[in-house]
Structures are given as C-alpha cells and as structure tokens.
Write a protein that holds these residues in place. Structure first.
Motif, PDB file in Angstrom:
ATOM      1  N   VAL A  26       0.834  -1.202   0.000  1.00 45.90           N
ATOM      2  CA  VAL A  26       0.000   0.000   0.000  1.00 45.90           C
ATOM      3  C   VAL A  26       0.868   1.251   0.000  1.00 45.90           C
ATOM      4  O   VAL A  26       0.596   2.219  -0.723  1.00 45.90           O
ATOM      5  N   ARG A  27       1.950   1.246   0.803  1.00 47.75           N
ATOM      6  CA  ARG A  27       2.848   2.409   0.802  1.00 47.75           C
ATOM      7  C   ARG A  27       3.463   2.636  -0.570  1.00 47.75           C
ATOM      8  O   ARG A  27       3.594   3.769  -1.037  1.00 47.75           O
ATOM      9  N   ARG A  28       3.831   1.544  -1.220  1.00 48.03           N
ATOM     10  CA  ARG A  28       4.440   1.684  -2.544  1.00 48.03           C
ATOM     11  C   ARG A  28       3.452   2.296  -3.533  1.00 48.03           C
ATOM     12  O   ARG A  28       3.823   3.137  -4.363  1.00 48.03           O
ATOM     13  N   ALA A  29       2.214   1.885  -3.463  1.00 50.51           N
ATOM     14  CA  ALA A  29       1.204   2.458  -4.362  1.00 50.51           C
ATOM     15  C   ALA A  29       1.095   3.965  -4.160  1.00 50.51           C
ATOM     16  O   ALA A  29       0.991   4.735  -5.130  1.00 50.51           O
ATOM     17  N   GLN A  30       1.119   4.396  -2.922  1.00 53.89           N
ATOM     18  CA  GLN A  30       1.043   5.833  -2.651  1.00 53.89           C
ATOM     19  C   GLN A  30       2.262   6.559  -3.208  1.00 53.89           C
ATOM     20  O   GLN A  30       2.140   7.651  -3.765  1.00 53.89           O
ATOM     21  N   ARG A  31       3.430   5.952  -3.063  1.00 52.00           N
ATOM     22  CA  ARG A  31       4.655   6.590  -3.572  1.00 52.00           C
ATOM     23  C   ARG A  31       4.623   6.719  -5.084  1.00 52.00           C
ATOM     24  O   ARG A  31       4.946   7.773  -5.636  1.00 52.00           O
ATOM     25  N   VAL A  32       4.257   5.627  -5.777  1.00 56.54           N
ATOM     26  CA  VAL A  32       4.329   5.686  -7.239  1.00 56.54           C
ATOM     27  C   VAL A  32       3.249   6.586  -7.809  1.00 56.54           C
ATOM     28  O   VAL A  32       3.428   7.176  -8.888  1.00 56.54           O
ATOM     29  N   GLU A  33       2.125   6.724  -7.126  1.00 61.22           N
ATOM     30  CA  GLU A  33       1.125   7.677  -7.596  1.00 61.22           C
ATOM     31  C   GLU A  33       1.706   9.087  -7.574  1.00 61.22           C
ATOM     32  O   GLU A  33       1.507   9.876  -8.508  1.00 61.22           O
ATOM     33  N   ALA A  34       2.444   9.418  -6.516  1.00 63.46           N
ATOM     34  CA  ALA A  34       3.060  10.735  -6.420  1.00 63.46           C
ATOM     35  C   ALA A  34       4.103  10.952  -7.513  1.00 63.46           C
ATOM     36  O   ALA A  34       4.376  12.098  -7.906  1.00 63.46           O
ATOM     37  N   LEU A  35       4.672   9.855  -8.034  1.00 66.24           N
ATOM     38  CA  LEU A  35       5.663   9.951  -9.105  1.00 66.24           C
ATOM     39  C   LEU A  35       5.023  10.120 -10.480  1.00 66.24           C
ATOM     40  O   LEU A  35       5.727  10.352 -11.465  1.00 66.24           O
ATOM     41  N   GLY A  36       3.710   9.970 -10.566  1.00 65.18           N
ATOM     42  CA  GLY A  36       3.035  10.077 -11.848  1.00 65.18           C
ATOM     43  C   GLY A  36       2.916   8.776 -12.605  1.00 65.18           C
ATOM     44  O   GLY A  36       2.570   8.772 -13.794  1.00 65.18           O
TER      45      GLY A  36
ATOM     46  N   ALA B  84      13.716   4.344  -4.717  1.00 69.14           N
ATOM     47  CA  ALA B  84      14.617   5.044  -5.634  1.00 69.14           C
ATOM     48  C   ALA B  84      14.526   4.460  -7.042  1.00 69.14           C
ATOM     49  O   ALA B  84      14.549   5.188  -8.040  1.00 69.14           O
ATOM     50  N   ASN B  85      14.402   3.137  -7.134  1.00 69.52           N
ATOM     51  CA  ASN B  85      14.275   2.484  -8.437  1.00 69.52           C
ATOM     52  C   ASN B  85      12.989   2.921  -9.138  1.00 69.52           C
ATOM     53  O   ASN B  85      12.991   3.247 -10.333  1.00 69.52           O
ATOM     54  N   ASP B  86      11.887   2.954  -8.395  1.00 71.72           N
ATOM     55  CA  ASP B  86      10.617   3.389  -8.983  1.00 71.72           C
ATOM     56  C   ASP B  86      10.718   4.829  -9.484  1.00 71.72           C
ATOM     57  O   ASP B  86      10.179   5.173 -10.545  1.00 71.72           O
ATOM     58  N   ALA B  87      11.404   5.687  -8.715  1.00 72.77           N
ATOM     59  CA  ALA B  87      11.528   7.097  -9.109  1.00 72.77           C
ATOM     60  C   ALA B  87      12.353   7.238 -10.381  1.00 72.77           C
ATOM     61  O   ALA B  87      12.001   8.007 -11.286  1.00 72.77           O
ATOM     62  N   ARG B  88      13.460   6.501 -10.468  1.00 75.63           N
ATOM     63  CA  ARG B  88      14.288   6.567 -11.680  1.00 75.63           C
ATOM     64  C   ARG B  88      13.521   6.044 -12.890  1.00 75.63           C
ATOM     65  O   ARG B  88      13.597   6.594 -13.986  1.00 75.63           O
ATOM     66  N   LEU B  89      12.785   4.965 -12.689  1.00 78.42           N
ATOM     67  CA  LEU B  89      12.007   4.383 -13.780  1.00 78.42           C
ATOM     68  C   LEU B  89      10.932   5.353 -14.253  1.00 78.42           C
ATOM     69  O   LEU B  89      10.749   5.557 -15.461  1.00 78.42           O
ATOM     70  N   ALA B  90      10.232   5.975 -13.307  1.00 79.03           N
ATOM     71  CA  ALA B  90       9.181   6.923 -13.674  1.00 79.03           C
ATOM     72  C   ALA B  90       9.752   8.113 -14.431  1.00 79.03           C
ATOM     73  O   ALA B  90       9.078   8.682 -15.303  1.00 79.03           O
ATOM     74  N   ALA B  91      10.993   8.479 -14.138  1.00 82.15           N
ATOM     75  CA  ALA B  91      11.606   9.625 -14.814  1.00 82.15           C
ATOM     76  C   ALA B  91      12.029   9.304 -16.234  1.00 82.15           C
ATOM     77  O   ALA B  91      11.965  10.171 -17.112  1.00 82.15           O
ATOM     78  N   LEU B  92      12.442   8.062 -16.498  1.00 84.75           N
ATOM     79  CA  LEU B  92      12.971   7.766 -17.832  1.00 84.75           C
ATOM     80  C   LEU B  92      11.915   7.243 -18.810  1.00 84.75           C
ATOM     81  O   LEU B  92      12.077   7.392 -20.026  1.00 84.75           O
ATOM     82  N   VAL B  93      10.835   6.639 -18.326  1.00 82.58           N
ATOM     83  CA  VAL B  93       9.839   6.074 -19.239  1.00 82.58           C
ATOM     84  C   VAL B  93       9.228   7.122 -20.171  1.00 82.58           C
ATOM     85  O   VAL B  93       9.002   6.837 -21.362  1.00 82.58           O
ATOM     86  N   PRO B  94       8.947   8.364 -19.709  1.00 82.62           N
ATOM     87  CA  PRO B  94       8.402   9.350 -20.650  1.00 82.62           C
ATOM     88  C   PRO B  94       9.311   9.655 -21.830  1.00 82.62           C
ATOM     89  O   PRO B  94       8.850  10.205 -22.840  1.00 82.62           O
ATOM     90  N   GLU B  95      10.597   9.296 -21.726  1.00 77.79           N
ATOM     91  CA  GLU B  95      11.534   9.538 -22.825  1.00 77.79           C
ATOM     92  C   GLU B  95      11.479   8.435 -23.878  1.00 77.79           C
ATOM     93  O   GLU B  95      12.073   8.570 -24.952  1.00 77.79           O
TER      94      GLU B  95
END
Length: 329
Positions: free
Chosen positions: A29-39, A309-320
């Motif tokens: 559940v915590r992870r879901a909240q984090r990744v939602e904030a990452l877009g 940190a892995n989820d954040a990096r992934l969320a940043a590069l996928v739009p590219e």
C-alpha cells in the motif's frame, strides 16, 4: 504520433528475510502511494497462496486497500487465476471495486490453474475447469449477459488476459488486451499473430527493471529475486527475499546447485538492469521489437528505500521512450 508507453508497477507483496507477512502487505500500500506521487499510470497486485515469500493472496481485497489509499492510479489484478474461482464471485468483487472507484479498476485474469494440488483443494477448485469457458462466463457477467443481474451494475471494467502463445490466441479471439512476458519478449511471432487477429489490441509487457548508479549495483539489487526464484523452481520453496549480501554469498558458494546458478543467470539476462542510459536503451529496444503499449514492471528490491529510488528513476525515464509503434505487426 507515437507516445511514451504507459507505466504500471506489479507488486507481489514480497516478504523480506527481516520482515513479517503483515509488513509486506502494508509495504504494498505504501508503494502504491509513492508511485502515484511519481506520476506512474497504474498499480497491479498478484495472487499467490500458501507461499512464504509472496503473501498477496487476495488480490481484490488488497486492491480495495490500494485504491482507497490513492486517488488517481489505475489499479488492477495480475492476475486472478480463473480456474480456481467462480466467475460470478470474481465479477461481483470487480464490480464492487469499480463502483467505489469508477474509471480506475482493471482486472487481469489467468487461464492456468497454477498453484499446488493442496492449494487448489483448499480453494475448492473443481478437478477440471475449462479456463476458456470460465473466462467467457466472467465476460458475460461483467457485460450484463448472465442469467442473473450482476450487482452493483456498473460499466464493465477492462479485462486483460495474462497470456502465453496460446493465451494470445484466446485474447485475440475475445478482443481482449494481453499481458505477456518471458520468452515472448524474445520470440515476437505470437505477438505478430495477435496483432493480425486483433488489430488495435493493447499489449502490456511484464518485465523486471532495476535502474541504479552503475550496472554492478543494478545486478546486486536483482540478485535476491533471482536467487529466490531459482530456489523455488528447483526446491519448490518460494521463501522470503534474501538480502543482496546473502544472495551474493549463495551464488558465490555451494549455496546453489548448478541448475540454480543457471536459472539465476537466465533471470538476470532477461531482466533490464543498469544505469538510466543503459536501461533506457534496453527498454526502447524491447518496445521497438514488440510494439507494446504498456510496461508492467515487477521488480522488488530487498530494501524498501532502494525500491523507492528504483521506482523514481524508472518513472523519470519512461516518458523519454517511444511506445505503441506496432513494429511487431
């Protein structure tokens, strides 16, 4: 104009050697909240039973908690194994979720009975259940074609089929989107056939991805998953994730058999891991080859901070990335 693929996270509620089953469920559940904030676009949960290392046993129940703790994420199951469940009950659960969270719920289903014989007996699964019949029945209930009116009455949510080569034929015949992984990431001929038989059909790729500062760090974070999976395949024991240090020690000593070491290397070869630049290039190659519309990333690093940190990096590069090219057709 081609756009970036959608990004979803598949969280299996993995236990760690230092934590409890309850810790693993709450971490989902915590992870879901984090990744939602990452877009991130979506968040999926899985179904496993009686497995010490994977405690996501009730996907629709867990999905209710995830959806209640978030506001925008698409939430889905990856998946409900239909041969082990009554399609009407699954349809009621899904419809209830869709009523509570309109426009956000998706259901991924599998055709394999899966699990062990004792688990199937505990679930009350019939000795023989035709997976395609159960899938067709589920679709009828959700689409208002059953002999009993499904309640609550809501628009039918999207249904994805977790598919192998034969499953892709079923998905095409029924006009369903499909989630593929494993060898289908290398052999795209079944995907080409799916595209021919179901033009416009959506494809999601199930893949493990770790983005780190360097390739060695990425490999280290993948090792716990690789070792746990190798042991499960050869010993029938899917235990909690070992620490990266424990996993490295097992690989470097007599802690694994030759077959298990080979399975570890095969897992590492199939995963996408490395620096942001390396991962971006590998993922683009996969997207160009498969023409996929969505990435469903299933990685679970041992440390929750590393996972974040892995989820954040992934969320940043996928739009590219550029997805939906349909080059598999």
């Amino acid at each position: 104009m081609p756009t970036a693929p959608a990004l979803s996270i598949l969280d299996r509620s993995r236990t760690r050697s230092s934590g409890s089953d309850a810790d693993a469920v709450r971490a989902t559940v915590r992870r879901a909240q984090r990744v939602e904030a990452l877009g991130v676009d979506g968040f999926w949960v899985a179904e496993h039973h009686g497995v010490p290392g994977v405690v996501g046993s009730a996907p629709t129940v867990l999905l209710a908690a995830v959806a209640a703790a978030t506001t925008r994420l698409r939430v889905g199951t990856a998946g409900v194994m239909l041969p082990n469940h009554r399609p009407f009950v699954v349809a009621e659960q899904v419809a209830t979720l869709a009523a509570l969270h309109p426009g956000r719920v998706e259901v991924g289903v599998g055709r394999s009975p899966g699990f062990t014989a004792p688990v199937r007996r505990a679930l009350g699964a019939p000795a023989s259940a035709d997976a395609d019949e159960r899938l067709a029945e589920l679709l009828d209930w959700l689409r208002g074609r059953g002999p009993v009116t499904l309640r609550p009455q809501v628009p039918a949510p999207p249904v994805w089929l977790l598919a192998t080569g034969e499953g892709l034929r079923t998905a095409a015949r029924l006009g369903l989107p499909a989630v593929v992984g494993g060898r289908l990431l290398r052999d795209v001929e079944p995907l080409r056939r799916y595209r021919r038989e179901h033009p416009g059909g959506r494809v999601g790729l199930l893949i493990d991805v770790v983005v780190a500062d360097d390739a060695e760090a990425a490999r280290r974070e993948l090792l716990p998953q690789a070792v746990a999976l190798a042991r499960a395949r050869s010993r029938g024991e899917f235990g909690p994730l070992p620490t990266p240090g424990e996993a490295a020690a097992a690989v470097g000593s007599a802690g694994l058999t030759g077959r298990e070491r080979a399975d570890v290397e095969r897992y590492l070869a199939d995963a996408v891991a490395g620096t942001p630049g390396q991962v971006r290039q590998r993922l683009q190659e996969v997207l160009d080859r498969t023409g996929a519309d969505e990435l469903l990333v299933a990685s679970t690093p041992y440390d929750e901070d590393v996972e974040a940190a892995n989820d954040a990096r992934l969320a940043a590069l996928v739009p590219e990335l550029v997805g939906g090219l349909r080059t598999a057709g």
